[in-house]
Design a protein around this motif. Sequence first.
Motif, PDB file in Angstrom:
ATOM      1  N   THR A   4       5.275 -21.101  -3.908  1.00 54.11           N
ATOM      2  CA  THR A   4       5.473 -19.656  -4.095  1.00 54.11           C
ATOM      3  C   THR A   4       4.412 -19.081  -5.019  1.00 54.11           C
ATOM      4  O   THR A   4       3.843 -18.037  -4.752  1.00 54.11           O
ATOM      5  CB  THR A   4       6.881 -19.378  -4.663  1.00 54.11           C
ATOM      6  OG1 THR A   4       7.830 -19.932  -3.770  1.00 54.11           O
ATOM      7  CG2 THR A   4       7.117 -17.886  -4.805  1.00 54.11           C
ATOM      8  N   GLN A   7       1.125 -18.895  -3.090  1.00 49.85           N
ATOM      9  CA  GLN A   7       1.110 -17.788  -2.133  1.00 49.85           C
ATOM     10  C   GLN A   7       0.958 -16.459  -2.850  1.00 49.85           C
ATOM     11  O   GLN A   7       0.198 -15.604  -2.424  1.00 49.85           O
ATOM     12  CB  GLN A   7       2.393 -17.781  -1.293  1.00 49.85           C
ATOM     13  CG  GLN A   7       2.454 -18.915  -0.309  1.00 49.85           C
ATOM     14  CD  GLN A   7       3.819 -19.008   0.354  1.00 49.85           C
ATOM     15  OE1 GLN A   7       4.811 -18.523  -0.166  1.00 49.85           O
ATOM     16  NE2 GLN A   7       3.849 -19.652   1.510  1.00 49.85           N
ATOM     17  N   THR A   8       1.664 -16.282  -3.969  1.00 59.71           N
ATOM     18  CA  THR A   8       1.570 -15.040  -4.732  1.00 59.71           C
ATOM     19  C   THR A   8       0.163 -14.854  -5.263  1.00 59.71           C
ATOM     20  O   THR A   8      -0.411 -13.776  -5.166  1.00 59.71           O
ATOM     21  CB  THR A   8       2.587 -15.036  -5.892  1.00 59.71           C
ATOM     22  OG1 THR A   8       3.883 -15.179  -5.337  1.00 59.71           O
ATOM     23  CG2 THR A   8       2.503 -13.763  -6.698  1.00 59.71           C
ATOM     24  N   HIS A  11      -2.165 -14.084  -2.374  1.00 51.01           N
ATOM     25  CA  HIS A  11      -1.915 -12.717  -1.892  1.00 51.01           C
ATOM     26  C   HIS A  11      -2.523 -11.701  -2.859  1.00 51.01           C
ATOM     27  O   HIS A  11      -3.154 -10.739  -2.445  1.00 51.01           O
ATOM     28  CB  HIS A  11      -0.421 -12.470  -1.724  1.00 51.01           C
ATOM     29  CG  HIS A  11      -0.112 -11.060  -1.335  1.00 51.01           C
ATOM     30  ND1 HIS A  11      -0.442 -10.557  -0.106  1.00 51.01           N
ATOM     31  CD2 HIS A  11       0.447 -10.042  -2.020  1.00 51.01           C
ATOM     32  CE1 HIS A  11      -0.085  -9.298  -0.055  1.00 51.01           C
ATOM     33  NE2 HIS A  11       0.452  -8.964  -1.195  1.00 51.01           N
ATOM     34  N   THR A  15      -5.166  -8.846  -1.653  1.00 41.72           N
ATOM     35  CA  THR A  15      -4.746  -7.449  -1.553  1.00 41.72           C
ATOM     36  C   THR A  15      -5.483  -6.543  -2.517  1.00 41.72           C
ATOM     37  O   THR A  15      -5.544  -5.354  -2.284  1.00 41.72           O
ATOM     38  CB  THR A  15      -3.234  -7.298  -1.782  1.00 41.72           C
ATOM     39  OG1 THR A  15      -2.909  -7.817  -3.050  1.00 41.72           O
ATOM     40  CG2 THR A  15      -2.452  -7.963  -0.691  1.00 41.72           C
ATOM     41  N   TYR A 124       2.146  -9.855  -9.111  1.00 41.63           N
ATOM     42  CA  TYR A 124       1.963 -10.029  -7.676  1.00 41.63           C
ATOM     43  C   TYR A 124       0.710  -9.325  -7.164  1.00 41.63           C
ATOM     44  O   TYR A 124       0.501  -9.197  -5.963  1.00 41.63           O
ATOM     45  CB  TYR A 124       3.207  -9.574  -6.893  1.00 41.63           C
ATOM     46  CG  TYR A 124       3.771  -8.248  -7.320  1.00 41.63           C
ATOM     47  CD1 TYR A 124       3.322  -7.063  -6.764  1.00 41.63           C
ATOM     48  CD2 TYR A 124       4.763  -8.189  -8.295  1.00 41.63           C
ATOM     49  CE1 TYR A 124       3.840  -5.840  -7.167  1.00 41.63           C
ATOM     50  CE2 TYR A 124       5.298  -6.976  -8.701  1.00 41.63           C
ATOM     51  CZ  TYR A 124       4.827  -5.812  -8.130  1.00 41.63           C
ATOM     52  OH  TYR A 124       5.347  -4.620  -8.532  1.00 41.63           O
ATOM     53  N   TYR A 144      -0.078  -2.067  -4.180  1.00 40.90           N
ATOM     54  CA  TYR A 144       0.568  -3.077  -3.334  1.00 40.90           C
ATOM     55  C   TYR A 144       0.868  -2.510  -1.956  1.00 40.90           C
ATOM     56  O   TYR A 144       1.580  -1.522  -1.818  1.00 40.90           O
ATOM     57  CB  TYR A 144       1.857  -3.563  -4.005  1.00 40.90           C
ATOM     58  CG  TYR A 144       2.615  -4.595  -3.208  1.00 40.90           C
ATOM     59  CD1 TYR A 144       2.101  -5.881  -3.049  1.00 40.90           C
ATOM     60  CD2 TYR A 144       3.828  -4.294  -2.618  1.00 40.90           C
ATOM     61  CE1 TYR A 144       2.790  -6.841  -2.324  1.00 40.90           C
ATOM     62  CE2 TYR A 144       4.525  -5.242  -1.895  1.00 40.90           C
ATOM     63  CZ  TYR A 144       4.003  -6.509  -1.748  1.00 40.90           C
ATOM     64  OH  TYR A 144       4.682  -7.457  -1.025  1.00 40.90           O
ATOM     65  N   GLY A 146       2.290  -4.253   0.582  1.00 44.07           N
ATOM     66  CA  GLY A 146       3.306  -5.026   1.280  1.00 44.07           C
ATOM     67  C   GLY A 146       2.733  -6.317   1.849  1.00 44.07           C
ATOM     68  O   GLY A 146       1.516  -6.504   1.881  1.00 44.07           O
ATOM     69  N   GLU A 147       3.615  -7.152   2.273  1.00 39.78           N
ATOM     70  CA  GLU A 147       3.207  -8.425   2.856  1.00 39.78           C
ATOM     71  C   GLU A 147       2.805  -8.234   4.317  1.00 39.78           C
ATOM     72  O   GLU A 147       3.301  -7.316   4.981  1.00 39.78           O
ATOM     73  CB  GLU A 147       4.380  -9.426   2.793  1.00 39.78           C
ATOM     74  CG  GLU A 147       4.767  -9.786   1.357  1.00 39.78           C
ATOM     75  CD  GLU A 147       3.638 -10.456   0.595  1.00 39.78           C
ATOM     76  OE1 GLU A 147       2.935 -11.305   1.179  1.00 39.78           O
ATOM     77  OE2 GLU A 147       3.461 -10.123  -0.585  1.00 39.78           O
TER      78      GLU A 147
END
Length: 151
Positions: A4, A7-8, A11, A15, A124, A144, A146-147
């Motif tokens: 996790t 991935q964070t 990301h 982003t 994040y 942000y 979003g994913e």
Amino acid sequence: MNTTETQTTQHARTTQHTPAPARTPEIFPTLKADDAPALIDFLVETVGFLRTAVYEDGGRVAHAQLDWPEGGAVMLGSFDPDGEWCVRPGTFGAYVVTDHVDELYARLSEAGVQIIRELEDQPYGSREFAIADPEGNKWAFGTYRGEPRPS
């Protein structure tokens, strides 16, 4: 690092520097206001939404669409406690994506807008802040997006 966290972190790296193209609104958040004309003026003149459509009926706002210049939109109107589709003023919250978060924060701060969460980098990968509008609704602005949608 666990999966996790990895991935964070990955990301957050992707982003921050790769703006996604603006999407056509397919979901319109809606809100009601005790003084809809004043809220529309605040969101357009102070925050920076675009006044796309405003329809009045007997001095009340029956429907308004305000577009965000970077994509997306909200709909709002005058509060009618007897209406079937009516939420109480001040109970709305939204997250608005912007690539200009620092400039927007500075402009809203200088305008005396109520900042309820200061500008800050999030773990994040987003940089964001939040305000309350004159009706008490909460608006967060940040980077942000979003994913990614699952394939």
